[in-house]
Design an enzyme around this catalytic site. Structure first.
Site, PDB file in Angstrom:
ATOM      1  N   LYS A 142      22.375  41.079  36.344  1.00 42.81           N
ATOM      2  CA  LYS A 142      23.211  41.309  37.539  1.00 42.81           C
ATOM      3  C   LYS A 142      24.594  41.794  37.107  1.00 42.81           C
ATOM      4  O   LYS A 142      24.956  41.700  35.929  1.00 42.81           O
ATOM      5  CB  LYS A 142      23.308  40.023  38.349  1.00 42.81           C
ATOM      6  CG  LYS A 142      24.025  38.881  37.650  1.00 42.81           C
ATOM      7  CD  LYS A 142      23.859  37.585  38.421  1.00 42.81           C
ATOM      8  CE  LYS A 142      24.507  36.427  37.692  1.00 42.81           C
ATOM      9  NZ  LYS A 142      24.153  35.140  38.329  1.00 42.81           N
ATOM     10  N   ARG A 150      24.677  26.487  47.639  1.00 39.32           N
ATOM     11  CA  ARG A 150      24.921  27.912  47.906  1.00 39.32           C
ATOM     12  C   ARG A 150      23.697  28.440  48.651  1.00 39.32           C
ATOM     13  O   ARG A 150      23.720  28.595  49.857  1.00 39.32           O
ATOM     14  CB  ARG A 150      25.158  28.691  46.603  1.00 39.32           C
ATOM     15  CG  ARG A 150      26.468  28.363  45.922  1.00 39.32           C
ATOM     16  CD  ARG A 150      26.830  29.375  44.854  1.00 39.32           C
ATOM     17  NE  ARG A 150      25.710  29.714  43.959  1.00 39.32           N
ATOM     18  CZ  ARG A 150      25.824  30.326  42.801  1.00 39.32           C
ATOM     19  NH1 ARG A 150      27.015  30.691  42.355  1.00 39.32           N
ATOM     20  NH2 ARG A 150      24.767  30.599  42.059  1.00 39.32           N
ATOM     21  N   TYR A 170      58.166  42.729  29.291  1.00 39.54           N
ATOM     22  CA  TYR A 170      58.682  42.343  30.606  1.00 39.54           C
ATOM     23  C   TYR A 170      58.979  40.846  30.650  1.00 39.54           C
ATOM     24  O   TYR A 170      58.199  40.033  30.154  1.00 39.54           O
ATOM     25  CB  TYR A 170      57.653  42.660  31.688  1.00 39.54           C
ATOM     26  CG  TYR A 170      57.487  44.130  31.962  1.00 39.54           C
ATOM     27  CD1 TYR A 170      58.567  44.892  32.411  1.00 39.54           C
ATOM     28  CD2 TYR A 170      56.258  44.748  31.776  1.00 39.54           C
ATOM     29  CE1 TYR A 170      58.411  46.250  32.672  1.00 39.54           C
ATOM     30  CE2 TYR A 170      56.089  46.104  32.032  1.00 39.54           C
ATOM     31  CZ  TYR A 170      57.176  46.847  32.488  1.00 39.54           C
ATOM     32  OH  TYR A 170      57.017  48.175  32.738  1.00 39.54           O
ATOM     33  N   MET A 226      50.713  46.805  31.894  1.00 41.02           N
ATOM     34  CA  MET A 226      49.577  47.532  32.450  1.00 41.02           C
ATOM     35  C   MET A 226      48.770  48.261  31.372  1.00 41.02           C
ATOM     36  O   MET A 226      47.542  48.216  31.360  1.00 41.02           O
ATOM     37  CB  MET A 226      50.062  48.530  33.514  1.00 41.02           C
ATOM     38  CG  MET A 226      48.933  49.276  34.182  1.00 41.02           C
ATOM     39  SD  MET A 226      49.511  50.533  35.318  1.00 41.02           S
ATOM     40  CE  MET A 226      49.623  49.616  36.830  1.00 41.02           C
TER      41      MET A 226
HETATM   42  C1  LIG Z   1      23.496  34.395  37.311  1.00 40.08           C
HETATM   43  C2  LIG Z   1      22.301  33.573  37.463  1.00 40.08           C
HETATM   44  C3  LIG Z   1      21.617  33.092  36.337  1.00 40.08           C
HETATM   45  C4  LIG Z   1      22.122  33.285  34.923  1.00 40.08           C
HETATM   46  O1  LIG Z   1      23.166  32.381  34.687  1.00 40.08           O
HETATM   47  P1  LIG Z   1      23.855  32.270  33.239  1.00 40.08           P
HETATM   48  O2  LIG Z   1      24.783  31.127  33.363  1.00 40.08           O
HETATM   49  O3  LIG Z   1      24.571  33.556  33.014  1.00 40.08           O
HETATM   50  O4  LIG Z   1      22.760  32.059  32.265  1.00 40.08           O
HETATM   51  C5  LIG Z   1      20.449  32.396  36.537  1.00 40.08           C
HETATM   52  N1  LIG Z   1      19.976  32.162  37.791  1.00 40.08           N
HETATM   53  C6  LIG Z   1      20.616  32.605  38.893  1.00 40.08           C
HETATM   54  C7  LIG Z   1      20.060  32.308  40.234  1.00 40.08           C
HETATM   55  C8  LIG Z   1      21.798  33.317  38.770  1.00 40.08           C
HETATM   56  O5  LIG Z   1      22.430  33.749  39.862  1.00 40.08           O
END
Ligand SMILES: *Cc1c(COP(=O)(O)O)cnc(C)c1O
Length: 368
Positions: free
Chosen positions: A35, A130, A256, A304
Protein backbone atom coordinates in the site's frame (compact mmCIF):
# COMPACT_ATOMS: atom_id res chain seq x y z
CA UNK A 1 23.69 18.99 -13.20
CA UNK A 2 20.52 18.33 -11.19
CA UNK A 3 20.54 18.75 -7.41
CA UNK A 4 22.48 15.79 -6.08
CA UNK A 5 19.72 14.34 -3.87
CA UNK A 6 18.43 10.88 -4.81
CA UNK A 7 16.50 8.00 -3.26
CA UNK A 8 18.10 4.70 -4.21
CA UNK A 9 15.93 1.59 -3.97
CA UNK A 10 17.75 -1.69 -3.20
CA UNK A 11 15.89 -4.67 -4.76
CA UNK A 12 18.31 -7.20 -3.28
CA UNK A 13 17.56 -5.87 0.19
CA UNK A 14 13.82 -6.22 -0.47
CA UNK A 15 14.43 -9.83 -1.52
CA UNK A 16 16.50 -10.44 1.60
CA UNK A 17 13.85 -8.97 3.91
CA UNK A 18 11.12 -11.08 2.31
CA UNK A 19 13.28 -14.14 2.86
CA UNK A 20 13.65 -13.15 6.53
CA UNK A 21 9.86 -13.20 6.86
CA UNK A 22 9.78 -16.65 5.24
CA UNK A 23 12.30 -17.91 7.79
CA UNK A 24 10.26 -16.43 10.65
CA UNK A 25 7.03 -18.16 9.56
CA UNK A 26 8.02 -21.05 7.26
CA UNK A 27 4.52 -22.54 7.15
CA UNK A 28 2.58 -19.36 6.39
CA UNK A 29 1.72 -17.76 3.08
CA UNK A 30 2.78 -14.13 2.68
CA UNK A 31 0.67 -11.17 1.64
CA UNK A 32 3.37 -8.60 0.91
CA UNK A 33 1.79 -5.27 1.74
CA UNK A 34 2.52 -2.69 -0.96
CA UNK A 35 0.00 0.00 0.00
CA UNK A 36 0.97 3.67 -0.29
CA UNK A 37 2.95 2.85 -3.42
CA UNK A 38 5.02 0.25 -1.59
CA UNK A 39 5.56 2.47 1.45
CA UNK A 40 6.88 5.22 -0.81
CA UNK A 41 9.36 3.02 -2.71
CA UNK A 42 7.28 2.66 -5.89
CA UNK A 43 5.49 -0.62 -6.60
CA UNK A 44 7.39 -1.05 -9.86
CA UNK A 45 10.68 -0.59 -8.01
CA UNK A 46 10.09 -3.37 -5.47
CA UNK A 47 8.13 -5.81 -7.64
CA UNK A 48 11.14 -7.90 -8.69
CA UNK A 49 12.41 -8.08 -5.13
CA UNK A 50 9.03 -9.37 -3.95
CA UNK A 51 8.46 -11.92 -6.71
CA UNK A 52 8.79 -14.82 -4.28
CA UNK A 53 5.75 -13.65 -2.31
CA UNK A 54 2.46 -15.56 -2.34
CA UNK A 55 0.31 -12.47 -2.83
CA UNK A 56 0.21 -8.70 -2.68
CA UNK A 57 -2.05 -6.63 -0.43
CA UNK A 58 -2.96 -2.95 -0.75
CA UNK A 59 -5.89 -0.54 -0.57
CA UNK A 60 -6.09 1.12 -3.97
CA UNK A 61 -7.63 -0.44 -7.03
CA UNK A 62 -5.25 1.61 -9.11
CA UNK A 63 -2.28 -0.08 -7.41
CA UNK A 64 -3.86 -3.49 -7.99
CA UNK A 65 -4.17 -2.64 -11.68
CA UNK A 66 -0.51 -1.66 -11.80
CA UNK A 67 0.47 -5.04 -10.36
CA UNK A 68 -1.60 -6.87 -12.96
CA UNK A 69 0.04 -4.68 -15.63
CA UNK A 70 3.44 -5.81 -14.34
CA UNK A 71 2.34 -9.36 -15.11
CA UNK A 72 1.46 -10.56 -11.59
CA UNK A 73 -1.14 -13.30 -11.97
CA UNK A 74 -1.17 -14.48 -8.35
CA UNK A 75 -3.42 -13.36 -5.49
CA UNK A 76 -4.04 -9.68 -4.79
CA UNK A 77 -5.99 -8.58 -1.71
CA UNK A 78 -7.73 -5.25 -1.14
CA UNK A 79 -7.29 -4.76 2.61
CA UNK A 80 -10.17 -2.30 2.98
CA UNK A 81 -12.38 -3.97 0.40
CA UNK A 82 -14.28 -1.88 -2.12
CA UNK A 83 -15.31 1.73 -1.65
CA UNK A 84 -18.36 1.70 -3.90
CA UNK A 85 -20.44 -0.95 -5.73
CA UNK A 86 -18.87 -0.52 -9.15
CA UNK A 87 -15.42 -1.36 -7.73
CA UNK A 88 -16.71 -4.94 -7.63
CA UNK A 89 -16.63 -5.08 -11.42
CA UNK A 90 -12.88 -4.50 -11.38
CA UNK A 91 -12.52 -7.07 -8.61
CA UNK A 92 -14.23 -9.61 -10.85
CA UNK A 93 -12.28 -8.61 -13.95
CA UNK A 94 -8.85 -8.55 -12.26
CA UNK A 95 -9.76 -11.42 -9.94
CA UNK A 96 -8.95 -9.55 -6.75
CA UNK A 97 -9.61 -10.88 -3.29
CA UNK A 98 -11.19 -8.26 -1.09
CA UNK A 99 -11.89 -7.63 2.56
CA UNK A 100 -15.47 -7.20 3.71
CA UNK A 101 -15.70 -5.11 6.87
CA UNK A 102 -19.23 -3.67 6.93
CA UNK A 103 -22.86 -4.49 6.03
CA UNK A 104 -22.93 -2.11 3.07
CA UNK A 105 -20.17 -4.10 1.37
CA UNK A 106 -22.30 -7.23 1.74
CA UNK A 107 -25.31 -5.40 0.25
CA UNK A 108 -23.20 -4.37 -2.75
CA UNK A 109 -21.96 -7.93 -3.26
CA UNK A 110 -25.52 -9.27 -3.07
CA UNK A 111 -26.47 -6.92 -5.92
CA UNK A 112 -23.34 -7.59 -7.99
CA UNK A 113 -23.71 -9.53 -11.23
CA UNK A 114 -20.74 -11.79 -11.78
CA UNK A 115 -19.82 -15.14 -13.28
CA UNK A 116 -16.73 -15.66 -11.15
CA UNK A 117 -17.11 -16.29 -7.45
CA UNK A 118 -15.41 -13.78 -5.19
CA UNK A 119 -12.82 -14.59 -2.54
CA UNK A 120 -13.47 -12.66 0.63
CA UNK A 121 -11.53 -11.89 3.76
CA UNK A 122 -14.18 -11.18 6.38
CA UNK A 123 -12.72 -8.68 8.79
CA UNK A 124 -13.24 -8.70 12.52
CA UNK A 125 -12.96 -5.63 14.71
CA UNK A 126 -11.31 -7.38 17.63
CA UNK A 127 -10.52 -4.18 19.50
CA UNK A 128 -8.75 -1.68 17.26
CA UNK A 129 -12.05 -0.06 16.31
CA UNK A 130 -11.18 1.00 12.80
CA UNK A 131 -12.63 -1.57 10.41
CA UNK A 132 -14.56 -4.78 10.84
CA UNK A 133 -17.53 -6.49 12.44
CA UNK A 134 -17.51 -6.72 16.21
CA UNK A 135 -17.36 -10.26 17.60
CA UNK A 136 -21.08 -10.04 18.45
CA UNK A 137 -22.00 -9.29 14.83
CA UNK A 138 -19.33 -11.36 13.11
CA UNK A 139 -21.13 -14.65 12.76
CA UNK A 140 -24.27 -13.03 11.35
CA UNK A 141 -22.11 -11.33 8.72
CA UNK A 142 -20.51 -14.68 7.94
CA UNK A 143 -23.91 -16.34 7.53
CA UNK A 144 -25.10 -13.61 5.17
CA UNK A 145 -21.96 -13.82 3.04
CA UNK A 146 -21.98 -17.58 3.03
CA UNK A 147 -25.48 -17.60 1.53
CA UNK A 148 -24.49 -15.39 -1.45
CA UNK A 149 -23.95 -17.08 -4.83
CA UNK A 150 -21.41 -14.32 -5.61
CA UNK A 151 -19.10 -15.63 -2.89
CA UNK A 152 -16.72 -18.47 -3.55
CA UNK A 153 -14.53 -18.58 -0.46
CA UNK A 154 -14.53 -16.84 2.91
CA UNK A 155 -11.38 -16.33 4.98
CA UNK A 156 -10.99 -14.41 8.22
CA UNK A 157 -8.78 -11.52 9.23
CA UNK A 158 -8.20 -9.10 12.05
CA UNK A 159 -5.56 -6.45 12.73
CA UNK A 160 -3.56 -5.80 15.90
CA UNK A 161 -3.28 -2.40 17.50
CA UNK A 162 -0.37 -3.26 19.84
CA UNK A 163 1.69 -6.06 18.32
CA UNK A 164 4.91 -4.14 18.97
CA UNK A 165 4.65 -4.35 22.78
CA UNK A 166 4.61 -7.32 25.15
CA UNK A 167 1.17 -8.89 25.61
CA UNK A 168 -0.33 -6.22 23.35
CA UNK A 169 -2.17 -8.86 21.30
CA UNK A 170 -3.51 -11.19 23.95
CA UNK A 171 -7.06 -9.89 24.20
CA UNK A 172 -7.56 -9.44 20.44
CA UNK A 173 -6.21 -12.94 19.76
CA UNK A 174 -8.55 -14.51 22.27
CA UNK A 175 -11.62 -12.75 20.89
CA UNK A 176 -10.70 -13.62 17.31
CA UNK A 177 -10.10 -17.31 18.02
CA UNK A 178 -13.19 -17.72 20.18
CA UNK A 179 -15.44 -16.15 17.58
CA UNK A 180 -14.09 -18.06 14.57
CA UNK A 181 -13.36 -21.34 16.34
CA UNK A 182 -15.69 -23.64 14.37
CA UNK A 183 -15.87 -21.65 11.12
CA UNK A 184 -14.14 -23.19 8.11
CA UNK A 185 -11.69 -20.93 6.28
CA UNK A 186 -8.18 -19.53 6.23
CA UNK A 187 -6.99 -17.01 8.80
CA UNK A 188 -4.80 -13.92 8.55
CA UNK A 189 -3.90 -11.99 11.66
CA UNK A 190 -0.24 -10.93 11.82
CA UNK A 191 1.36 -7.71 10.63
CA UNK A 192 5.16 -7.29 10.65
CA UNK A 193 5.54 -6.92 14.40
CA UNK A 194 3.39 -9.96 15.23
CA UNK A 195 5.10 -12.02 12.53
CA UNK A 196 8.66 -11.38 13.66
CA UNK A 197 7.99 -11.37 17.38
CA UNK A 198 5.54 -14.27 17.74
CA UNK A 199 5.02 -15.74 14.26
CA UNK A 200 5.25 -19.43 15.13
CA UNK A 201 3.56 -19.37 18.54
CA UNK A 202 0.49 -21.56 18.58
CA UNK A 203 -2.15 -18.89 19.02
CA UNK A 204 -0.48 -16.45 16.62
CA UNK A 205 0.17 -18.91 13.81
CA UNK A 206 -2.03 -18.33 10.81
CA UNK A 207 -2.42 -19.31 7.17
CA UNK A 208 -1.49 -15.89 5.81
CA UNK A 209 0.70 -13.20 7.40
CA UNK A 210 0.61 -9.58 6.21
CA UNK A 211 4.12 -8.11 6.48
CA UNK A 212 4.60 -4.51 5.41
CA UNK A 213 7.26 -2.45 7.14
CA UNK A 214 9.76 -5.31 7.58
CA UNK A 215 9.98 -5.70 3.83
CA UNK A 216 11.22 -2.11 3.66
CA UNK A 217 14.03 -2.48 6.19
CA UNK A 218 12.54 -0.73 9.18
CA UNK A 219 12.17 -2.46 12.54
CA UNK A 220 8.55 -3.02 13.56
CA UNK A 221 9.38 -2.55 17.24
CA UNK A 222 12.15 0.05 17.33
CA UNK A 223 13.68 1.04 19.72
CA UNK A 224 13.15 -2.29 21.54
CA UNK A 225 14.84 -4.00 18.59
CA UNK A 226 16.70 -2.47 15.67
CA UNK A 227 17.11 -3.80 12.12
CA UNK A 228 20.42 -5.44 13.00
CA UNK A 229 18.61 -7.50 15.64
CA UNK A 230 16.05 -8.68 13.08
CA UNK A 231 18.69 -9.05 10.33
CA UNK A 232 16.87 -6.66 8.00
CA UNK A 233 18.50 -4.50 5.35
CA UNK A 234 17.62 -0.93 4.35
CA UNK A 235 15.69 -0.87 1.06
CA UNK A 236 15.85 2.87 0.50
CA UNK A 237 18.85 5.16 0.78
CA UNK A 238 18.24 8.89 0.80
CA UNK A 239 21.53 10.48 -0.17
CA UNK A 240 22.87 13.82 -1.30
CA UNK A 241 26.09 15.79 -1.31
CA UNK A 242 27.86 18.63 0.45
CA UNK A 243 27.40 21.79 -1.66
CA UNK A 244 29.31 24.23 0.57
CA UNK A 245 31.40 24.33 3.73
CA UNK A 246 31.75 27.01 6.42
CA UNK A 247 34.32 27.49 9.16
CA UNK A 248 32.62 28.70 12.31
CA UNK A 249 34.30 30.58 15.16
CA UNK A 250 33.19 30.14 18.73
CA UNK A 251 29.90 31.98 19.12
CA UNK A 252 28.83 31.73 15.43
CA UNK A 253 25.31 30.46 14.75
CA UNK A 254 23.75 28.27 12.04
CA UNK A 255 20.56 28.56 10.01
CA UNK A 256 17.10 30.03 10.63
CA UNK A 257 16.41 30.98 14.20
CA UNK A 258 20.14 30.63 14.98
CA UNK A 259 19.26 27.40 16.75
CA UNK A 260 22.81 26.12 16.89
CA UNK A 261 25.64 28.15 18.36
CA UNK A 262 29.23 26.91 18.11
CA UNK A 263 31.00 26.72 21.44
CA UNK A 264 34.34 26.18 19.75
CA UNK A 265 35.60 26.51 16.18
CA UNK A 266 33.87 23.98 13.94
CA UNK A 267 33.68 23.13 10.25
CA UNK A 268 30.23 22.50 8.84
CA UNK A 269 28.93 21.15 5.57
CA UNK A 270 25.79 22.40 3.83
CA UNK A 271 23.80 19.50 2.38
CA UNK A 272 21.42 19.66 -0.60
CA UNK A 273 18.48 18.22 1.31
CA UNK A 274 15.62 19.92 3.11
CA UNK A 275 12.04 19.46 4.19
CA UNK A 276 10.85 19.99 0.61
CA UNK A 277 12.58 16.68 -0.15
CA UNK A 278 10.76 14.94 2.69
CA UNK A 279 13.45 15.20 5.36
CA UNK A 280 11.58 16.10 8.57
CA UNK A 281 11.90 19.74 9.56
CA UNK A 282 11.43 18.78 13.21
CA UNK A 283 14.75 16.86 13.35
CA UNK A 284 16.78 18.73 15.96
CA UNK A 285 20.52 19.41 16.17
CA UNK A 286 22.19 16.08 16.82
CA UNK A 287 20.10 13.94 14.46
CA UNK A 288 22.45 11.25 13.09
CA UNK A 289 23.71 11.51 9.50
CA UNK A 290 26.62 9.95 7.56
CA UNK A 291 29.22 11.98 5.64
CA UNK A 292 31.47 9.84 3.45
CA UNK A 293 30.06 6.94 5.45
CA UNK A 294 31.17 8.43 8.79
CA UNK A 295 28.58 9.08 11.44
CA UNK A 296 28.10 12.68 12.49
CA UNK A 297 25.19 14.99 13.39
CA UNK A 298 22.96 17.68 11.96
CA UNK A 299 23.31 21.29 13.12
CA UNK A 300 20.53 23.85 13.51
CA UNK A 301 17.20 23.97 11.71
CA UNK A 302 16.43 22.01 8.59
CA UNK A 303 15.38 24.51 5.92
CA UNK A 304 13.42 23.92 2.73
CA UNK A 305 16.31 22.92 0.48
CA UNK A 306 19.34 22.72 2.75
CA UNK A 307 20.58 21.57 6.09
CA UNK A 308 23.91 21.71 7.93
CA UNK A 309 26.07 18.89 9.28
CA UNK A 310 29.05 18.81 11.59
CA UNK A 311 32.23 17.86 9.71
CA UNK A 312 34.43 17.47 12.82
CA UNK A 313 34.58 13.64 12.59
CA UNK A 314 35.30 13.81 8.82
CA UNK A 315 38.08 16.36 8.33
CA UNK A 316 38.61 15.27 4.71
CA UNK A 317 35.02 16.04 3.72
CA UNK A 318 34.63 18.80 1.14
CA UNK A 319 32.30 20.04 -1.56
CA UNK A 320 30.89 16.95 -3.29
CA UNK A 321 31.27 14.59 -0.34
CA UNK A 322 28.55 11.95 -0.06
CA UNK A 323 25.89 12.49 2.61
CA UNK A 324 23.59 9.64 3.67
CA UNK A 325 20.41 10.92 5.31
CA UNK A 326 19.29 7.32 5.91
CA UNK A 327 20.09 3.93 4.41
CA UNK A 328 23.45 2.61 3.22
CA UNK A 329 26.54 4.68 2.40
CA UNK A 330 29.00 3.76 -0.38
CA UNK A 331 31.44 2.38 2.20
CA UNK A 332 28.72 0.02 3.49
CA UNK A 333 27.94 1.91 6.70
CA UNK A 334 24.24 1.82 7.57
CA UNK A 335 22.12 4.54 9.15
CA UNK A 336 18.74 2.93 9.90
CA UNK A 337 15.76 5.07 8.93
CA UNK A 338 14.37 4.26 12.40
CA UNK A 339 17.06 6.38 14.09
CA UNK A 340 16.20 9.44 12.03
CA UNK A 341 12.49 8.82 12.56
CA UNK A 342 13.02 8.61 16.32
CA UNK A 343 14.81 11.97 16.28
CA UNK A 344 11.75 13.38 14.50
CA UNK A 345 9.36 11.77 16.99
CA UNK A 346 7.86 9.48 14.36
CA UNK A 347 8.31 6.11 12.65
CA UNK A 348 10.23 4.83 9.66
CA UNK A 349 6.84 4.31 7.98
CA UNK A 350 6.19 8.03 7.80
CA UNK A 351 9.64 9.01 6.55
CA UNK A 352 9.68 6.52 3.68
CA UNK A 353 6.18 7.54 2.59
CA UNK A 354 7.06 11.25 2.66
CA UNK A 355 9.99 11.46 0.26
CA UNK A 356 8.68 14.08 -2.18
CA UNK A 357 8.31 13.73 -5.95
CA UNK A 358 11.16 16.13 -6.69
CA UNK A 359 13.60 13.49 -5.37
CA UNK A 360 14.53 11.15 -8.25
CA UNK A 361 14.22 7.45 -7.46
CA UNK A 362 16.82 5.13 -8.92
CA UNK A 363 16.96 1.36 -8.68
CA UNK A 364 20.34 0.08 -7.57
CA UNK A 365 22.02 -2.04 -10.19
CA UNK A 366 19.62 -1.11 -12.99
CA UNK A 367 21.72 1.69 -14.46
CA UNK A 368 18.58 3.82 -14.30
C1 LIG B 1 -0.67 -1.82 6.65
C2 LIG B 1 -1.28 -3.09 7.04
C3 LIG B 1 -0.48 -4.21 7.32
C4 LIG B 1 1.03 -4.15 7.36
O1 LIG B 1 1.44 -3.55 8.56
P1 LIG B 1 2.99 -3.43 8.94
O2 LIG B 1 2.99 -2.88 10.31
O3 LIG B 1 3.59 -2.48 7.96
O4 LIG B 1 3.56 -4.79 8.83
C5 LIG B 1 -1.11 -5.40 7.60
N1 LIG B 1 -2.47 -5.49 7.62
C6 LIG B 1 -3.26 -4.42 7.36
C7 LIG B 1 -4.73 -4.58 7.41
C8 LIG B 1 -2.70 -3.19 7.07
O5 LIG B 1 -3.48 -2.15 6.81
Amino acid sequence: MPRPIIATIHPEAVRHNLERVRQAVPDAKLWSVVKANAYGHGIENVFEGLRATDGFAMLDLEEAQRLRALGWRGPILLLEGVFEPRDLELCSRLSLWHAVHCDEQIDWLAAHKTQAGHRIFLKMNSGMNRLGFTPERFRAAYARLNALPQVDEISFMTHFSDADVDHGMDHQLQVFHETTLDLPGERSISNSAATLRYGTEGNVRCDWVRPGIVLYGSSPDFPTHDIAHWDLQPTMTLSSRIIATQDLKAGDCVGYGSRFKAEAPLRLGVVACGYADGYPRVCPTGTPVLVDGVRTRTLGRVSMDMMAVDLSPVPKARLGSEVTLWGRASNGAVLPIDEVAAAAGTLGYELMCHVTPRVPKVIEGSGK
